[in-house]
Design a protein around this motif. Structure first.
Motif: not given
Length: 215
Positions: A147-169
């Protein structure tokens, strides 16, 4: 007899000797436990299929016609979390080593009497409970890591797609989970699934565009 040191449990007794099964059942029931019995490995497998979730321990004869107790034990070890202990007519080192290698949590030599059976039985129950707790802990840890890995990957996807930082994602994922009364991990799984679908569609659309260019 002394009262059992553990709460009432369900035990499956597997032995081709009907009289011994009856005696062992009486001893264990008198000690405060419930019992099921089977005269062959095939019968035992049917009982386990029906009641496996309720069985705390299998008391298993090593030598039986057809599938032996050792073969049944290996099958249990591979396909079931139910712990087992052995009954054996042999007290030699080779038999006890075979029992240990098969994963038994206890070993009692025939002829069996209550004075020797009950302490070994209670110790086997305790050992089986320890193993089950460890298995649950390992399963929970594996699930948490996944679950931790999936969450980290999902955060990375949101960061790349919306150009936001990790905390915001991460906060956006958590807000979405709270709004829908779900877990963050479930939202992460949806994001990963959506990303896979978009990537697949991107490949299909790209192929179509290239095909048009060749015509």
């Amino acid at each position: 007899m002394n009262p059992p040191s553990s709460p009432r449990r369900l035990v499956l007794i597997v032995d081709d000797d009907a009289l011994l099964r009856e005696y062992l059942g009486e001893v264990l029931r008198h000690a405060g436990h419930d019992t099921l019995d089977a005269g062959t490995a095939a019968q035992a497998l049917r009982v386990i299929e029906e009641r496996g979730a309720d069985i705390a321990l299998v008391l298993l004869d090593i030598e039986m016609p057809g599938m032996s107790g050792l073969d049944l034990a290996r099958l249990l070890r591979e396909e079931s979390p139910i712990p087992f202990m052995f009954l054996s007519a042999s007290d030699d080192a080779a038999s006890s080593r075979a029992a240990a290698d098969a994963g038994a949590v206890g070993y009692v030599v025939k002829p069996v009497d209550a004075a020797r059976l009950l302490p070994a039985f209670e110790a086997a129950l305790a050992r089986g409970d320890d193993i089950r707790r460890l298995q649950r802990s390992e399963a929970n840890l594996t699930s948490a890591l996944a679950a931790g890995r999936e969450t980290s990957i999902a955060v990375g996807i949101l960061m790349a797609r919306f150009r936001i930082d990790r905390h915001t994602a991460f906060e956006a994922m958590r807000d979405q989970a709270r709004t829908q009364r779900r877990k963050v991990g479930e939202v992460a799984e949806e994001i990963l699934a959506a990303e896979e679908t978009l990537n697949a569609m991107h490949a299909v659309i790209g192929e179509r565009i290239r095909g048009r260019g060749r015509t």
